[in-house]
Structures are given as C-alpha cells and as structure tokens.
Design a protein around this motif. Structure first.
Motif, PDB file in Angstrom:
ATOM      1  N   ALA A 231       0.687  -1.251   0.029  1.00 25.02           N
ATOM      2  CA  ALA A 231      -0.141  -0.050   0.057  1.00 25.02           C
ATOM      3  C   ALA A 231       0.897   1.117   0.085  1.00 25.02           C
ATOM      4  CB  ALA A 231      -0.831   0.028   1.243  1.00 25.02           C
ATOM      5  N   VAL A 232       0.269   2.484  -0.407  1.00 26.36           N
ATOM      6  CA  VAL A 232       0.814   3.647  -0.189  1.00 26.36           C
ATOM      7  C   VAL A 232      -0.183   4.357   0.663  1.00 26.36           C
ATOM      8  CG1 VAL A 232       1.717   5.853  -1.462  1.00 26.36           C
ATOM      9  CG2 VAL A 232       1.975   3.382  -2.635  1.00 26.36           C
ATOM     10  N   ILE A 233       0.590   4.647   1.859  1.00 23.36           N
ATOM     11  CA  ILE A 233      -0.476   5.344   2.968  1.00 23.36           C
ATOM     12  C   ILE A 233      -0.256   6.939   2.931  1.00 23.36           C
ATOM     13  CG2 ILE A 233      -1.154   5.369   5.264  1.00 23.36           C
ATOM     14  CD1 ILE A 233       0.175   2.473   5.425  1.00 23.36           C
ATOM     15  N   PRO A 234      -1.055   7.716   2.842  1.00 22.13           N
ATOM     16  CA  PRO A 234      -0.871   9.192   2.919  1.00 22.13           C
ATOM     17  C   PRO A 234      -0.273   9.574   4.346  1.00 22.13           C
ATOM     18  CG  PRO A 234      -2.982   8.836   2.089  1.00 22.13           C
ATOM     19  CD  PRO A 234      -2.581   7.575   2.445  1.00 22.13           C
ATOM     20  N   ALA A 235       0.648  10.520   4.239  1.00 21.35           N
ATOM     21  CA  ALA A 235       1.423  10.975   5.324  1.00 21.35           C
ATOM     22  C   ALA A 235       0.771  11.172   6.691  1.00 21.35           C
ATOM     23  CB  ALA A 235       2.311  12.003   5.089  1.00 21.35           C
ATOM     24  N   ASP A 236      -0.339  11.917   6.497  1.00 18.88           N
ATOM     25  CA  ASP A 236      -1.100  12.284   7.848  1.00 18.88           C
ATOM     26  C   ASP A 236      -1.860  11.023   8.215  1.00 18.88           C
ATOM     27  OD1 ASP A 236      -2.862  12.196   5.368  1.00 18.88           O
ATOM     28  OD2 ASP A 236      -3.902  13.932   5.852  1.00 18.88           O
ATOM     29  N   LYS A 237      -2.429  10.246   7.379  1.00 18.09           N
ATOM     30  CA  LYS A 237      -3.125   9.052   7.867  1.00 18.09           C
ATOM     31  C   LYS A 237      -2.059   8.143   8.802  1.00 18.09           C
ATOM     32  CE  LYS A 237      -6.371   6.337   5.763  1.00 18.09           C
ATOM     33  NZ  LYS A 237      -6.925   5.551   4.768  1.00 18.09           N
ATOM     34  N   PHE A 238      -0.847   7.957   8.021  1.00 16.72           N
ATOM     35  CA  PHE A 238       0.162   7.360   8.901  1.00 16.72           C
ATOM     36  C   PHE A 238       0.531   7.922  10.170  1.00 16.72           C
ATOM     37  CE2 PHE A 238       4.364   5.974  10.061  1.00 16.72           C
ATOM     38  CZ  PHE A 238       4.224   4.435   9.786  1.00 16.72           C
TER      39      PHE A 238
END
Length: 278
Positions: free
Chosen positions: A127-134
């Motif tokens: 997956a590629v997770i958006p920075a703010d979600k991570f």
C-alpha cells in the motif's frame, strides 16, 4: 492484557477463555494431548498467561518476544543471513526494495505508481499510505501497541494478535499465543517505510507472510483492519483498541466482529467472495 480477551487471573479462568474461543475446538485435541503427555508444560503455560495479564498496563511482552526470537534465530543461520525464523527478513530496509536515491527526483504520484506496479506482479500485500493517515496510525500505535483482529473464515472468525515492533506490525494467531506463549512465531509482518514521508508525503508499506497459514487474501484483510481500527475517525472504533490495551478486563472480542460486520469488511471478506480491493 497483551494476550487477548481472557479476563480474570487464575489458571482456571485462562482455560475457560480458551474453551470460549470458537477455534478452540480445532486445537482442543492438541491442547489436551499436551496436558496429558506433559502436564508441567501445560500448567506453566497457563500460569504464564495469567502472569502476563497481571503485568502493569503499557508493558508489552510481545514486542520483546519478537526481538528475542530474532536474537535467538540469528546465530543458527550464520551471521551473514538476513532472514529470521519463518523466512521473514530482519531489518528489512526500503533500500533493499527500492532505489531510494533514484526516486527522490520523482513525484509522490510517480513513486506510488512504481510501488504499485512492482508489487502487483507479486503475491503479497502492499500500500501507499498518505503521510497524515500514517501519522495518526503511528501516534496511536505508540499508545496502543497491540490489538486483536478477526479473520473471517468459513465457520466463523479466527483471531489474530497484531503487535507493533517499531514500524513493523507482527501478526500471530491468538491460539498460537495461547498455546505457545512467547515463542509463538509471526505469521504475517507488515513493513512500513516512512523514509519518504517528509519529502513526498507518503509512507510505503509491504508485507511478508507465512504461506502455510495465510493466503494473500487473509493478509489483505488484516491490513485493511489496521486502517479500520487505527486510522478511524470514529472514537468508538478506536475505543476498542484503547480498551484492549489499557482495560483488558472490559474488552469483548465479539465487539471486533460487530465492528467488522458494520464496516462491511466482514461481509466483503468472507471466503468464497471475490474482493477486488488491493
């Protein structure tokens, strides 16, 4: 209560909790065999389980056991070896997968495309997770390093304990934790790479799994649940994670299933149904 939903202390209540686990039936024979052939080992495991429950909140043995397992696994495989028990890579760096220097000139969109393309040909979860979600997941993982996940099976659900160790998330089935304690091996590891988080605003994720126990579909289901429970806006959903970590006696594992059913993940991931989410 790192080791799951059983409340109470004495060995008796530990066993009662095993009996309630819908998957206990499958393993009952093994557990009774152990009890008969080696009652001391059985007793000490049961005692260990209640000891772990008495530990102060926030102290997690599972993270320790993951590290210990790897310490122990190292010498046997020779110092040059990068794999640990179960074929999982130790200290798996982003550099070993991706030429980080080369992608620094690329945009987040291009990197996402490269990552997805590379892994779409492989039998794994990514997956590629958006920075703010991570950021949200990571902040919560610090406070609540473990959780109990439920994997839909044909005859109900099988429970898995997920335990953060650094940016790695290790899963092992609850029945393994209950019967093997600290020696329970990981069956799935999700690797998160924040290397490009600041510059590109994305966190890359990939996984390794023990294919004797899990197929990609199962691993995907567990990975989706991490997002569901750790990245949620609903305080009731994340509340389950807090309860599991800090008030384990109040934790009801049926609440995980209820949450899955409500989110649609449970229905969607029933075996035999095709889910096209990757």
């Amino acid at each position: 209560g790192v080791l799951g939903p059983a409340a109470g202390t004495g060995a008796g209540s530990g066993e009662a909790a095993l009996e309630e686990n819908p998957f206990y039936g499958k393993y009952r024979h093994k557990i009774q065999e152990l009890r008969r052939s080696n009652p001391d080992v059985f007793e000490s495991r049961m005692e260990k389980r209640s000891e772990v429950k008495k530990q102060p909140v926030g102290h997690s043995k599972q993270g320790e056991f993951i590290r210990c397992m790897e310490e122990k696994a190292r010498p046997a495989e020779g110092l040059g070896s990068k794999t640990s028990k179960g074929g999982f890579t130790r200290d798996k760096t982003l550099d070993s997968i991706l030429n980080v220097e080369m992608v620094k000139e690329k945009s987040a969109g291009e990197i996402t495309q490269i990552w997805n393309q590379y892994f779409s040909a492989k039998d794994t979860v990514y997956a590629v997770i958006p920075a703010d979600k991570f950021d949200l997941i990571w902040k919560r993982a610090q406070k609540c390093p473990s959780f109990l996940y439920a994997l839909p099976r044909k005859e109900g659900y099988e429970f898995f304990v997920g335990q953060w160790s650094g940016t790695e998330l290790h899963f092992t089935s609850l029945i393994n934790v209950q019967t093997q304690g600290e020696t329970a091996p990981s069956q799935l590891v999700l690797y998160h790479y924040p290397d490009l988080q600041k510059e590109k605003g994305i966190v890359l994720m990939t996984a390794e799994m023990d294919s004797k126990f899990l197929v990609v579909h199962d691993a995907q289901c567990l990975a989706n649940q991490v997002q569901l429970f750790y990245a949620t806006d609903r305080s009731e959903t994340y509340g389950l994670v807090e309860t599991f970590n800090h008030r384990s006696s109040e934790f009801k594992y049926m609440s995980v299933i209820a949450e899955l059913e409500q989110s649609g993940l449970g229905r969607e991931l029933r075996p035999g149904q095709v889910s096209d989410k990757s």
